[in-house]
Motif scaffolding. Structure first.
Motif, PDB file in Angstrom:
ATOM      1  N   THR A   1      43.627  42.777  41.256  1.00 32.27           N
ATOM      2  CA  THR A   1      43.799  43.265  39.885  1.00 32.27           C
ATOM      3  C   THR A   1      44.883  42.487  39.148  1.00 32.27           C
ATOM      4  OG1 THR A   1      43.999  45.294  38.570  1.00 32.27           O
ATOM      5  CG2 THR A   1      45.522  45.063  40.385  1.00 32.27           C
ATOM      6  N   PHE A   2      45.802  41.847  39.905  1.00 31.96           N
ATOM      7  CA  PHE A   2      46.861  41.045  39.295  1.00 31.96           C
ATOM      8  C   PHE A   2      46.532  39.554  39.272  1.00 31.96           C
ATOM      9  CE2 PHE A   2      49.094  44.666  41.409  1.00 31.96           C
ATOM     10  CZ  PHE A   2      49.393  45.357  40.256  1.00 31.96           C
ATOM     11  N   SER A   3      45.363  39.180  39.823  1.00 29.53           N
ATOM     12  CA  SER A   3      44.994  37.764  39.864  1.00 29.53           C
ATOM     13  C   SER A   3      44.651  37.267  38.472  1.00 29.53           C
ATOM     14  CB  SER A   3      43.797  37.547  40.792  1.00 29.53           C
ATOM     15  OG  SER A   3      44.130  37.862  42.115  1.00 29.53           O
ATOM     16  N   PRO A   4      45.215  36.151  38.053  1.00 30.55           N
ATOM     17  CA  PRO A   4      44.918  35.636  36.711  1.00 30.55           C
ATOM     18  C   PRO A   4      43.517  35.048  36.635  1.00 30.55           C
ATOM     19  CG  PRO A   4      46.320  34.090  37.906  1.00 30.55           C
ATOM     20  CD  PRO A   4      46.194  35.313  38.772  1.00 30.55           C
ATOM     21  N   VAL A   5      42.981  35.037  35.434  1.00 30.13           N
ATOM     22  CA  VAL A   5      41.736  34.311  35.172  1.00 30.13           C
ATOM     23  C   VAL A   5      42.118  32.842  35.052  1.00 30.13           C
ATOM     24  CG1 VAL A   5      39.789  34.028  33.596  1.00 30.13           C
ATOM     25  CG2 VAL A   5      40.747  36.310  34.001  1.00 30.13           C
ATOM     26  N   ARG A   6      41.526  31.990  35.871  1.00 26.43           N
ATOM     27  CA  ARG A   6      41.974  30.593  35.958  1.00 26.43           C
ATOM     28  C   ARG A   6      41.001  29.607  35.314  1.00 26.43           C
ATOM     29  NH1 ARG A   6      43.797  32.909  40.876  1.00 26.43           N
ATOM     30  NH2 ARG A   6      46.024  32.572  41.250  1.00 26.43           N
ATOM     31  N   THR A   7      39.936  30.111  34.700  1.00 25.84           N
ATOM     32  CA  THR A   7      38.950  29.205  34.104  1.00 25.84           C
ATOM     33  C   THR A   7      38.977  29.349  32.582  1.00 25.84           C
ATOM     34  OG1 THR A   7      37.209  30.879  34.305  1.00 25.84           O
ATOM     35  CG2 THR A   7      37.462  29.331  36.129  1.00 25.84           C
ATOM     36  N   THR A   8      38.949  28.229  31.884  1.00 22.70           N
ATOM     37  CA  THR A   8      38.958  28.269  30.415  1.00 22.70           C
ATOM     38  C   THR A   8      37.737  29.005  29.878  1.00 22.70           C
ATOM     39  OG1 THR A   8      40.156  26.176  30.371  1.00 22.70           O
ATOM     40  CG2 THR A   8      39.093  26.854  28.333  1.00 22.70           C
ATOM     41  N   ASP A   9      36.574  28.734  30.460  1.00 20.71           N
ATOM     42  CA  ASP A   9      35.363  29.476  30.135  1.00 20.71           C
ATOM     43  C   ASP A   9      35.338  30.695  31.059  1.00 20.71           C
ATOM     44  OD1 ASP A   9      32.769  30.508  29.905  1.00 20.71           O
ATOM     45  OD2 ASP A   9      31.884  28.535  29.567  1.00 20.71           O
ATOM     46  N   ILE A  10      35.557  31.887  30.500  1.00 17.75           N
ATOM     47  CA  ILE A  10      35.719  33.068  31.346  1.00 17.75           C
ATOM     48  C   ILE A  10      34.453  33.385  32.143  1.00 17.75           C
ATOM     49  CG2 ILE A  10      37.517  34.048  29.875  1.00 17.75           C
ATOM     50  CD1 ILE A  10      35.454  35.977  28.751  1.00 17.75           C
ATOM     51  N   ARG A  11      33.312  32.867  31.723  1.00 21.02           N
ATOM     52  CA  ARG A  11      32.077  33.103  32.473  1.00 21.02           C
ATOM     53  C   ARG A  11      32.120  32.462  33.851  1.00 21.02           C
ATOM     54  NH1 ARG A  11      28.209  31.046  27.671  1.00 21.02           N
ATOM     55  NH2 ARG A  11      29.891  29.471  27.715  1.00 21.02           N
ATOM     56  N   GLU A  12      33.012  31.494  34.045  1.00 21.66           N
ATOM     57  CA  GLU A  12      33.122  30.806  35.330  1.00 21.66           C
ATOM     58  C   GLU A  12      34.101  31.489  36.271  1.00 21.66           C
ATOM     59  OE1 GLU A  12      34.215  26.835  34.294  1.00 21.66           O
ATOM     60  OE2 GLU A  12      32.359  26.438  33.207  1.00 21.66           O
ATOM     61  N   HIS A  13      34.766  32.543  35.796  1.00 19.68           N
ATOM     62  CA  HIS A  13      35.744  33.259  36.626  1.00 19.68           C
ATOM     63  C   HIS A  13      35.025  34.041  37.726  1.00 19.68           C
ATOM     64  CE1 HIS A  13      39.193  35.577  37.839  1.00 19.68           C
ATOM     65  NE2 HIS A  13      38.616  36.721  37.512  1.00 19.68           N
ATOM     66  N   GLU A  14      35.559  33.946  38.947  1.00 16.82           N
ATOM     67  CA  GLU A  14      34.999  34.687  40.077  1.00 16.82           C
ATOM     68  C   GLU A  14      35.835  35.937  40.287  1.00 16.82           C
ATOM     69  OE1 GLU A  14      33.992  33.674  44.674  1.00 16.82           O
ATOM     70  OE2 GLU A  14      33.669  32.055  43.225  1.00 16.82           O
ATOM     71  N   MET A  15      35.238  37.083  40.048  1.00 13.96           N
ATOM     72  CA  MET A  15      35.956  38.348  40.121  1.00 13.96           C
ATOM     73  C   MET A  15      36.099  38.806  41.564  1.00 13.96           C
ATOM     74  SD  MET A  15      37.290  40.188  37.719  1.00 13.96           S
ATOM     75  CE  MET A  15      37.926  41.827  37.390  1.00 13.96           C
ATOM     76  N   HIS A  16      37.234  39.420  41.877  1.00 14.49           N
ATOM     77  CA  HIS A  16      37.464  39.966  43.211  1.00 14.49           C
ATOM     78  C   HIS A  16      36.585  41.199  43.431  1.00 14.49           C
ATOM     79  CE1 HIS A  16      40.082  42.119  40.403  1.00 14.49           C
ATOM     80  NE2 HIS A  16      40.030  43.152  41.229  1.00 14.49           N
ATOM     81  N   SER A  17      36.313  41.509  44.700  1.00 15.38           N
ATOM     82  CA  SER A  17      35.523  42.687  45.051  1.00 15.38           C
ATOM     83  C   SER A  17      36.436  43.852  45.405  1.00 15.38           C
ATOM     84  CB  SER A  17      34.611  42.393  46.248  1.00 15.38           C
ATOM     85  OG  SER A  17      33.596  41.476  45.891  1.00 15.38           O
ATOM     86  N   GLU A  18      35.998  45.052  45.050  1.00 18.70           N
ATOM     87  CA  GLU A  18      36.722  46.262  45.414  1.00 18.70           C
ATOM     88  C   GLU A  18      35.718  47.322  45.847  1.00 18.70           C
ATOM     89  OE1 GLU A  18      40.660  46.281  42.571  1.00 18.70           O
ATOM     90  OE2 GLU A  18      38.720  46.416  41.585  1.00 18.70           O
ATOM     91  N   TYR A  19      36.141  48.161  46.776  1.00 21.62           N
ATOM     92  CA  TYR A  19      35.268  49.203  47.316  1.00 21.62           C
ATOM     93  C   TYR A  19      35.297  50.425  46.400  1.00 21.62           C
ATOM     94  CZ  TYR A  19      33.029  52.365  50.637  1.00 21.62           C
ATOM     95  OH  TYR A  19      32.169  53.245  51.237  1.00 21.62           O
TER      96      TYR A  19
END
Length: 366
Positions: free
Chosen positions: A235-253
């Motif tokens: 939840t604290f990981s920054p979005v690291r891609t300029t095009d947000i569609r390329e961001h890989e979201m973390h998984s949570e249960y």
């Protein structure tokens, strides 16, 4: 000079479009004296109009018959300190939710493979052991990105009790002080379930709900049901891609009980608004719908990334805190309320000395 690629990215999908200047003094370091003592900004997601209120106004602002959906996960004191056989100090942050750990029972006790973050003056190598005072040790099995490690832990007795006895509450990195005794209660919602103890960060929109607020909501016939999302460090990981569609979201249960799903479906059928208490509740509801195509009982993981262009299937409104610039959370609420509306509201919040992030003030998006 911007590259041609950056120029081609639509504004709503460009990470830079979610940046804003946030003065350091606006980041809340401590909770308010009372749980319900925060300010509240009301944002109309259609018109963009805002009102400055107090959180104690919430019961009067919500329509009678509205359904609140809250995350009942509990923050575990997941930060624990141990030593290498050489004597070097090691900090370990457990990221695998304890309720999801399935131990192997051995003659010496229990063992399980889990994930976590390791921090020490000298990097821990694969095969390194760390000994803890509370009848636990770990062995490093592998290293991943951003400091994530896979480790085997061995322990005697109750793992939950070990962390509750020897662990520390893992306050977010932007709170620049050590956790103290008060954080054990204040960095925890009143409705956090003991058997859902496994989050490493609080579902912070729920921190504002006091017994007084809950009583007034019941008087107004506003029901609250619960889901579970074990909040991870992602939840604290920054979005690291300029095009947000390329961001890989973390998984949570996540978990949605059958009774909760039925209450939500009933509210939808009757035209009553479903109000997510926080982004974690919203992520649970929308993530489950993404997997199943329905409002139903669900247990499993979600890696849903909600950004503008996404059409909410379950959530109508949201109560939330104020989030980090360029974070996946500010992007999510922009999908609900519109990027311009959100950034304009944030600017007004800064001008009116609202407090930001976990222990900060609140927003009601209607």
């Amino acid at each position: 000079m911007k590259t041609e690629k950056m120029k081609r990215i639509p504004k709503n999908l460009n990470l830079e479009s979610y940046d804003f200047e946030l003065p350091e003094e606006r980041i809340a370091q401590c909770p308010t004296e009372k749980r319900h003592g925060s300010k509240l900004m009301v944002l109309d997601k259609v018109t963009g109009e805002t009102e400055l209120k107090l959180f104690t106004d919430v019961p009067d602002l919500l329509p009678e018959g509205a359904l609140l959906v809250a995350n009942n996960s509990k923050v575990i004191p997941a930060r624990i300190f141990g030593k290498k056989p050489s004597g070097g100090k090691v900090e370990f942050l457990l990221l695998t939710p304890i309720p999801l750990i399935e131990p192997t029972i051995t003659p010496e006790g229990n063992k399980a493979i889990v994930k976590g973050l390791l921090r020490s003056s000298k990097a821990t190598k694969i095969g390194s052991e760390v000994i803890f005072d509370c009848s636990m040790k770990l062995t490093v099995l592998g290293k991943g990105q951003f400091g994530l490690s896979e480790v085997e832990i061995e322990w005697e007795g109750s793992l939950k009790e070990i962390f509750e006895t020897c662990g520390k509450i893992p306050l977010p990195p932007y709170i620049r002080r050590a956790a103290d005794e008060s954080d054990s209660t204040r960095y925890q919602t009143l409705y956090a379930c003991d058997d859902k103890a496994g989050s490493v960060a609080a579902p912070t929109a729920g921190l504002h709900f006091s017994k007084e607020i809950e009583d007034r909501l019941r008087e107004k016939n506003i029901e609250k049901v619960e889901v579970t999302l074990y909040v991870g460090y992602g939840t604290f990981s920054p979005v690291r891609t300029t095009d947000i569609r390329e961001h890989e979201m973390h998984s949570e249960y996540i978990e949605i009980p059958d009774a909760t799903a039925r209450a939500i479906q009933k509210a939808k059928d009757e035209g009553r608004p479903v109000i997510a208490v926080g982004t974690t509740s919203a992520r649970t509801l929308e993530g489950s719908f993404q997997k199943t195509g329905a409002i139903c009982e669900f247990k499993g993981e979600t890696n849903i990334f909600i950004y503008p262009g996404y059409e909410f299937k379950v959530v109508d409104r949201m109560i939330t805190n104020f989030h980090l610039p360029e974070s996946s959370l500010v992007i999510m609420i922009s999908a609900l309320a519109g990027r311009d509306n959100v950034l304009n509201a944030y600017q007004k919040a800064i001008e009116n000395k609202f407090r930001f992030f976990s222990y900060g003030d609140s927003m009601y998006i209607k």
